[in-house]
Write a protein that holds these residues in place. Structure first.
Motif, PDB file in Angstrom:
ATOM      1  N   ILE A 542       0.934  -0.874   0.179  1.00 50.31           N
ATOM      2  CA  ILE A 542       0.104  -0.440   0.268  1.00 50.31           C
ATOM      3  C   ILE A 542       0.679   1.026  -0.136  1.00 50.31           C
ATOM      4  O   ILE A 542       1.665   1.374   0.355  1.00 50.31           O
ATOM      5  CB  ILE A 542      -0.842  -0.116   0.555  1.00 50.31           C
ATOM      6  N   ILE A 547      -2.946   0.556  -4.003  1.00 50.28           N
ATOM      7  CA  ILE A 547      -2.325  -0.566  -4.041  1.00 50.28           C
ATOM      8  C   ILE A 547      -2.295  -1.235  -5.367  1.00 50.28           C
ATOM      9  O   ILE A 547      -2.029  -2.025  -5.846  1.00 50.28           O
ATOM     10  CB  ILE A 547      -3.432  -1.714  -3.406  1.00 50.28           C
ATOM     11  N   VAL A 566      -6.730   4.703   1.436  1.00 47.20           N
ATOM     12  CA  VAL A 566      -6.461   3.758   2.054  1.00 47.20           C
ATOM     13  C   VAL A 566      -5.630   3.671   3.570  1.00 47.20           C
ATOM     14  O   VAL A 566      -5.391   4.688   3.883  1.00 47.20           O
ATOM     15  CB  VAL A 566      -5.730   2.326   0.916  1.00 47.20           C
ATOM     16  N   VAL A 587     -10.292  -3.578   1.504  1.00 47.40           N
ATOM     17  CA  VAL A 587      -9.372  -2.438   1.684  1.00 47.40           C
ATOM     18  C   VAL A 587     -10.113  -1.670   2.573  1.00 47.40           C
ATOM     19  O   VAL A 587     -11.706  -0.995   1.926  1.00 47.40           O
ATOM     20  CB  VAL A 587      -9.262  -2.080  -0.079  1.00 47.40           C
TER      21      VAL A 587
END
Length: 639
Positions: A542, A547, A566, A587
């Motif tokens: 991440i 990602i 995120v 997520v």
């Protein structure tokens, strides 16, 4: 010699009416009671009804009143079709079917043709003998029913019968107690094939199938909801099927009502029938008098030229509706609209019930209340651990269990199978925990360096320090160091089955062996790494822009998922729209959780509990869990 003049009152068919009332009371009462009770529970109105349907329970009272109301409403709607009654009369001119004060059909005797259909029971056992004994009519030679079709070559038809008759004839009053006088009157008339209404019967069978489908599905779905199985996919499937069947059943009534209303719209000019000149009608309009020749219309009333009074004619003067016929049509339209209203209410109730059930699929429930201050939390399989002023504890929706430790824990991390690693008094504590209390400690014998963060697996722990980190392993009752890893700017760590993955602020993922901590390879991500997550399908790195996914086995790049909000990525299970569990990466964003596959494809987005600060997620095959900054636990049930 037969009487050339007479009349018979037309009534509802006895067998059909009794069947309708029984079905309305038993089936309608059961379905309505179950749906209303399920709605009460699903919408959380008052105290939930008990799951057991026992004698004296609220279900029986609800069933009785629902059945009574539905049966009474069904009978009233049927009676409202022809509130003034109906009769059939005959004389030397011909036969007339009256709908109250209106003539529904009139056939001249000279053109009258008659067909008859007799219904009998094949006596082939006890069941047939019982039916014959209960329904057989002596005047019909033992038959259980006889229907006459009176018609002419212009398409006019009158149906009248006694006893059991075809279901499609129950749409209007058509039954008499004795047809002997009518049979005698029509004995000298020419014959014709009887109308058996095969297409009408087939349509009626389809309509009944829709109704039966909606009732069965609604009953099964409601009973599952009452049994507490609100997260079973079958419950939602049954309610959705019931709503679909109910929609089409209501649509049939709406179409029929629309056709009846449309039939009267082309009668636009109001006139008065003042007399006739032979077959011609003498009519007084708004501006002048004129005559009409109805012979080419093939009007159902063959004696239309004898009618007098107020009427309405079509714009092109090709058809006419008397005032009494207009009123009869309005009665029928009102009955259809009331029936549509009842069926539409049933459909709406099913939609609301289905929405409530589906909303329950997506509704987070508070399982464990939070603490008064922010705290560290970590998930362990299906429960989670949190720091408390008294030390630490594990919590689940069934209860809480304290974790007995000496000293105040500082940093801790969770691994699979209930493995929990934390630092207390400068020592590493490695513990396997469960709600059953079968816990044990494994401690490091030497003091540890100050940890920046800790990553734990079933047997290994990585302690991140300013200059890299240390890899430790649990052996019997000891925790021993495996390797010293020197790496600048370590920002994240995670374990796969074969390797340790370390992410750096330089956007690199360094892979080390778990046996000796040997460097294996370096992977390039798309930006400074803030966190790492490992799952069965791959490794997730991440960064601030999204990602990057890598294969856990050969470490090749699998895909990229762009996202800027995120907060955490964690492998786990997520529900589809039927709440079947699927595996992927969860997520965590600011207000939603997205399910993403290792190739970067988003599969599902769910809203987080409103008004709370979710910091960690967990998802197994039974539920999704969200932990907040103050240590509260929210649960979204999958099964």
């Amino acid at each position: 010699m037969a009487e050339r003049e007479g009349s018979l009152e037309l009534t509802l068919n006895g067998q059909a009416t009794a069947r309708m009332l029984v079905v309305a009371f038993v089936i309608g009462g059961a379905v309505a009671a179950a749906v209303l009770a399920a709605l009460k529970n699903a919408l959380q109105i008052g105290e939930p009804l008990p799951r057991q349907i026992a004698m004296g329970s609220p279900y029986y009272t609800l069933f009785f009143w629902c059945g009574t109301v539905i049966a009474a409403a069904s009978y009233a709607i049927v009676k409202l079709r022809q509130p003034k009654g109906a009769r059939i009369a005959w004389n030397d001119w011909g036969v007339v079917e009256w709908d109250g004060d209106a003539v529904r059909c009139a056939i001249e005797r000279e053109k009258l043709r008659v067909g008859s259909l007799t219904t009998a029971v094949a006596v082939r056992g006890l069941k047939g003998a019982a039916a014959q004994a209960a329904l057989g009519r002596e005047k019909l030679g033992g038959a259980i029913g006889k229907v006459f079709t009176l018609g002419d070559d212009d398409g006019r038809r009158i149906y009248v019968g006694e006893g059991v008759q075809l279901a499609w004839l129950n749409d209007r009053l058509s039954t008499v107690g004795d047809t002997e006088a009518l049979r005698a009157y029509a004995a000298e008339c020419a014959g014709m094939p009887p109308e058996i209404g095969r297409s009408a019967e087939n349509r009626l069978a389809g309509i009944w199938a829709l109704a039966i489908g909606s009732y069965v599905c609604a009953l099964l779905g409601a009973m599952m909801i009452l049994a507490g199985k609100t997260t079973e996919p079958a419950a939602l499937a049954f309610i959705a099927g019931a709503a679909l069947f109910a929609f089409f059943r209501a649509l049939v009534v709406w179409v029929r009502a629309r056709r009846v209303a449309k039939a009267g719209r082309h009668f636009t000019e109001r006139v008065t029938i003042t007399g006739n000149d032979g077959p011609l009608l003498l009519v007084q309009g708004a501006g002048a008098a004129f005559s009409l020749d109805p012979r080419s219309w093939k009007h159902p009333d063959a004696a239309l030229f004898t009618r007098r009074g107020e009427a309405w004619i079509a714009k092109d003067r090709s058809d006419l509706e008397t005032s009494a016929a207009r009123q009869a049509r309005r009665h029928r339209l009102r009955s259809l609209r009331l029936e549509f209203l009842g069926r539409a209410l049933f459909f709406v109730a099913l939609v609301v019930l289905g929405a409530a059930v589906y909303n329950g699929f997506e509704r987070w429930e508070l399982s464990v209340a939070g603490l008064s201050t922010k705290t560290e939390v970590a998930f362990l399989d299906r429960w989670f651990a949190r720091m408390t002023p008294a030390g630490a504890e594990i919590a689940y929706h069934l209860g809480k269990t304290p974790i007995g430790i000496n000293g105040t824990p500082e940093i801790f991390a969770a691994g699979p199978d209930g493995t929990l690693a934390f630092q207390a008094n400068g020592q590493l504590v490695f513990r396997t925990v469960s709600l059953e209390g079968s816990n044990y400690n494994v401690r490091a014998k030497s003091p540890l360096p100050r940890a920046r963060f800790v990553a734990a697996d079933k047997d290994d722990v990585f302690i991140a320090t300013d200059g890299g980190g240390e890899l430790w392993r649990k052996l019997s009752i000891d925790v021993v160091p495996i390797a010293q890893i020197v790496l600048a700017d370590v920002s994240a760590a995670t374990f796969s089955d074969e390797a340790l993955f370390l992410g750096t602020s330089a956007g690199k993922v360094h892979v080390y062996s778990r046996d000796k901590g040997a460097a294996l390879e370096t992977l390039a991500s798309d930006g400074p790494i803030t966190a790492l997550a490992a799952g069965a399908s791959g490794i997730a790195a991440i960064d601030a822009e999204g990602i990057t996914f890598f294969s856990a086995s050969d470490r090749r790049r699998l895909g990229r998922f762009p996202a800027r909000d995120v907060r955490e990525v964690r492998p786990g299970y997520y529900p589809d729209w039927l709440h079947q569990a699927h595996s992927g990466f969860l997520v965590l964003g600011q207000k939603t959780v997205r399910a993403v596959q290792a190739n970067g494809t988003a599969r599902r987005e769910l809203k987080l509990p409103p008004g709370v600060d979710v910091v960690h997620l967990n998802g197994n095959s039974r539920e999704m869990q969200a932990a907040t900054a103050d240590g509260a636990l929210y649960t979204l049930w999958i099964h």
